[in-house]
Design an enzyme around this catalytic site. Structure first.
Site, PDB file in Angstrom:
ATOM      1  N   CYS A   5      14.396  -3.351   4.740  1.00 55.25           N
ATOM      2  CA  CYS A   5      13.514  -3.390   3.341  1.00 55.25           C
ATOM      3  C   CYS A   5      13.060  -4.594   3.014  1.00 55.25           C
ATOM      4  O   CYS A   5      13.919  -5.437   2.427  1.00 55.25           O
ATOM      5  CB  CYS A   5      14.231  -2.460   2.170  1.00 55.25           C
ATOM      6  SG  CYS A   5      13.261  -2.406   0.700  1.00 55.25           S
ATOM      7  N   CYS A   8      14.492  -5.584  -0.591  1.00 57.40           N
ATOM      8  CA  CYS A   8      15.796  -5.725  -0.673  1.00 57.40           C
ATOM      9  C   CYS A   8      16.118  -7.046   0.007  1.00 57.40           C
ATOM     10  O   CYS A   8      17.191  -7.863  -0.575  1.00 57.40           O
ATOM     11  CB  CYS A   8      16.845  -4.756  -0.005  1.00 57.40           C
ATOM     12  SG  CYS A   8      16.822  -2.968  -0.698  1.00 57.40           S
ATOM     13  N   ASP A  31       3.284 -11.766  -6.051  1.00 58.74           N
ATOM     14  CA  ASP A  31       2.697 -10.977  -4.872  1.00 58.74           C
ATOM     15  C   ASP A  31       2.016 -11.956  -4.059  1.00 58.74           C
ATOM     16  O   ASP A  31       1.395 -12.878  -4.053  1.00 58.74           O
ATOM     17  CB  ASP A  31       1.404  -9.923  -5.334  1.00 58.74           C
ATOM     18  CG  ASP A  31       1.488  -9.068  -4.341  1.00 58.74           C
ATOM     19  OD1 ASP A  31       1.312  -7.677  -4.533  1.00 58.74           O
ATOM     20  OD2 ASP A  31       0.827  -9.148  -3.242  1.00 58.74           O
ATOM     21  N   ASN A  89       1.863   2.341  -7.531  1.00 54.16           N
ATOM     22  CA  ASN A  89       1.547   3.307  -6.368  1.00 54.16           C
ATOM     23  C   ASN A  89       2.539   3.846  -5.866  1.00 54.16           C
ATOM     24  O   ASN A  89       3.687   3.604  -5.520  1.00 54.16           O
ATOM     25  CB  ASN A  89       0.922   2.292  -5.316  1.00 54.16           C
ATOM     26  CG  ASN A  89      -0.129   1.583  -5.688  1.00 54.16           C
ATOM     27  OD1 ASN A  89      -1.190   1.948  -6.409  1.00 54.16           O
ATOM     28  ND2 ASN A  89      -0.363   0.061  -5.230  1.00 54.16           N
ATOM     29  N   GLY A  95      -1.823   4.113  -2.144  1.00 56.01           N
ATOM     30  CA  GLY A  95      -1.671   2.863  -1.615  1.00 56.01           C
ATOM     31  C   GLY A  95      -0.426   2.077  -1.633  1.00 56.01           C
ATOM     32  O   GLY A  95      -0.185   0.998  -1.338  1.00 56.01           O
ATOM     33  N   THR A  97       2.743   0.745   0.238  1.00 54.60           N
ATOM     34  CA  THR A  97       2.717   0.304   1.476  1.00 54.60           C
ATOM     35  C   THR A  97       4.406  -0.310   1.362  1.00 54.60           C
ATOM     36  O   THR A  97       4.727  -0.442   2.409  1.00 54.60           O
ATOM     37  CB  THR A  97       1.800  -1.034   1.736  1.00 54.60           C
ATOM     38  OG1 THR A  97       2.234  -2.196   0.683  1.00 54.60           O
ATOM     39  CG2 THR A  97       0.400  -0.606   1.838  1.00 54.60           C
ATOM     40  N   HIS A 100      10.057   0.360  -1.753  1.00 50.85           N
ATOM     41  CA  HIS A 100      11.039  -0.018  -2.594  1.00 50.85           C
ATOM     42  C   HIS A 100      10.335  -0.096  -4.121  1.00 50.85           C
ATOM     43  O   HIS A 100       9.282  -0.886  -4.061  1.00 50.85           O
ATOM     44  CB  HIS A 100      11.699  -1.218  -2.141  1.00 50.85           C
ATOM     45  CG  HIS A 100      12.595  -2.029  -3.072  1.00 50.85           C
ATOM     46  ND1 HIS A 100      13.878  -2.453  -2.714  1.00 50.85           N
ATOM     47  CD2 HIS A 100      12.715  -2.147  -4.432  1.00 50.85           C
ATOM     48  CE1 HIS A 100      14.679  -3.127  -3.668  1.00 50.85           C
ATOM     49  NE2 HIS A 100      14.047  -2.876  -4.810  1.00 50.85           N
ATOM     50  N   HIS A 102       8.335  -0.702  -7.198  1.00 51.72           N
ATOM     51  CA  HIS A 102       7.782  -1.909  -7.622  1.00 51.72           C
ATOM     52  C   HIS A 102       6.609  -1.800  -8.737  1.00 51.72           C
ATOM     53  O   HIS A 102       5.800  -0.982  -8.409  1.00 51.72           O
ATOM     54  CB  HIS A 102       7.299  -3.261  -6.771  1.00 51.72           C
ATOM     55  CG  HIS A 102       6.415  -2.435  -5.813  1.00 51.72           C
ATOM     56  ND1 HIS A 102       6.590  -1.862  -4.718  1.00 51.72           N
ATOM     57  CD2 HIS A 102       5.040  -2.806  -5.659  1.00 51.72           C
ATOM     58  CE1 HIS A 102       5.768  -1.506  -3.967  1.00 51.72           C
ATOM     59  NE2 HIS A 102       4.550  -1.895  -4.398  1.00 51.72           N
TER      60      HIS A 102
HETATM   61  P1  AMP Z   1       1.904  -1.427  -2.914  1.00 52.08           P
HETATM   62  O1  AMP Z   1       0.922  -1.463  -1.807  1.00 52.08           O
HETATM   63  O2  AMP Z   1       1.841  -0.900  -4.107  1.00 52.08           O
HETATM   64  O3  AMP Z   1       3.244  -0.776  -2.100  1.00 52.08           O
HETATM   65  O4  AMP Z   1       2.433  -2.997  -2.878  1.00 52.08           O
HETATM   66  C1  AMP Z   1       3.045  -3.790  -2.081  1.00 52.08           C
HETATM   67  C2  AMP Z   1       2.875  -5.062  -2.451  1.00 52.08           C
HETATM   68  O5  AMP Z   1       3.889  -6.114  -1.903  1.00 52.08           O
HETATM   69  C3  AMP Z   1       1.522  -5.713  -1.932  1.00 52.08           C
HETATM   70  O6  AMP Z   1       0.526  -5.983  -3.054  1.00 52.08           O
HETATM   71  C4  AMP Z   1       1.646  -6.921  -0.867  1.00 52.08           C
HETATM   72  O7  AMP Z   1       1.115  -7.913  -1.028  1.00 52.08           O
HETATM   73  C5  AMP Z   1       3.028  -7.253  -1.623  1.00 52.08           C
HETATM   74  N1  AMP Z   1       4.185  -7.873  -0.790  1.00 52.08           N
HETATM   75  C6  AMP Z   1       4.547  -7.502   0.523  1.00 52.08           C
HETATM   76  N2  AMP Z   1       5.326  -8.180   1.024  1.00 52.08           N
HETATM   77  C7  AMP Z   1       5.573  -9.302   0.152  1.00 52.08           C
HETATM   78  C8  AMP Z   1       6.532 -10.402   0.344  1.00 52.08           C
HETATM   79  N3  AMP Z   1       7.189 -10.685   1.337  1.00 52.08           N
HETATM   80  N4  AMP Z   1       6.356 -11.231  -1.024  1.00 52.08           N
HETATM   81  C9  AMP Z   1       5.653 -10.982  -1.945  1.00 52.08           C
HETATM   82  N5  AMP Z   1       4.655  -9.864  -1.968  1.00 52.08           N
HETATM   83  C10 AMP Z   1       4.982  -8.983  -0.827  1.00 52.08           C
HETATM   84 ZN    ZN Z   2      14.747  -1.990  -0.943  1.00 49.86          ZN
END
Ligand code: AMP
Ligand code: ZN
Length: 116
Positions: A5, A8, A31, A89, A95, A97, A100, A102
């Protein structure tokens, strides 16, 4: 901690991510692919796959209340510039992705409604 994850790993400090806010329960960081001039994530240190998982945890109200409270802190400075948007999301169709929980806190531009 949950296997494989990315959030995590970030919470554990594995990538040296700069925390814009942190306390014993929650961290906030930028982000990686910002979609607004200001785009930060608010993330519980504990792993919950998504909002439904957190909402059925033993301290659901505590966890979710804390996350919203930190989101409001992160958005606070944007109020004078017109406001901010908070998004969770939940599920692939919405949406999500990273699985975990957030909260996205975005500011610095106009946000259309309804969202795409
Ligand atoms: P969601 O699509 O709502 O699950 O948002 C996941 C968000 O995490 C996306 O906006 C990605 O740009 C962001 N994201 C993914 N990996 C990282 C990372 N290593 N550091 C910061 N943001 C990330
Ligand atoms: Zn996690």
């Amino acid at each position: 901690m949950t296997d494989a994850c990315v959030f995590c790993d970030i919470v554990a400090g594995k990538f040296g991510t700069k925390f814009l806010y942190e306390d014993e329960d929650v961290v906030s960081f930028a982000d990686l692919h910002a979609v607004a001039p200001s785009h930060v994530l608010v993330v519980p240190r504990e792993h919950f796959a998504d909002l439904p998982a957190a909402s059925t945890s033993s301290d659901a109200i505590g966890v979710l209340g804390k996350l919203l409270n930190v989101a409001a802190k992160m958005g606070e400075s944007a109020i004078k510039d017109g406001g901010y948007r908070v998004v969770i999301n939940s599920g692939p169709q919405a949406g999500q992705t990273v699985f975990h929980l957030h909260l996205h806190v975005m500011a610095g531009r106009h946000f259309a409604w309804p969202p795409g």
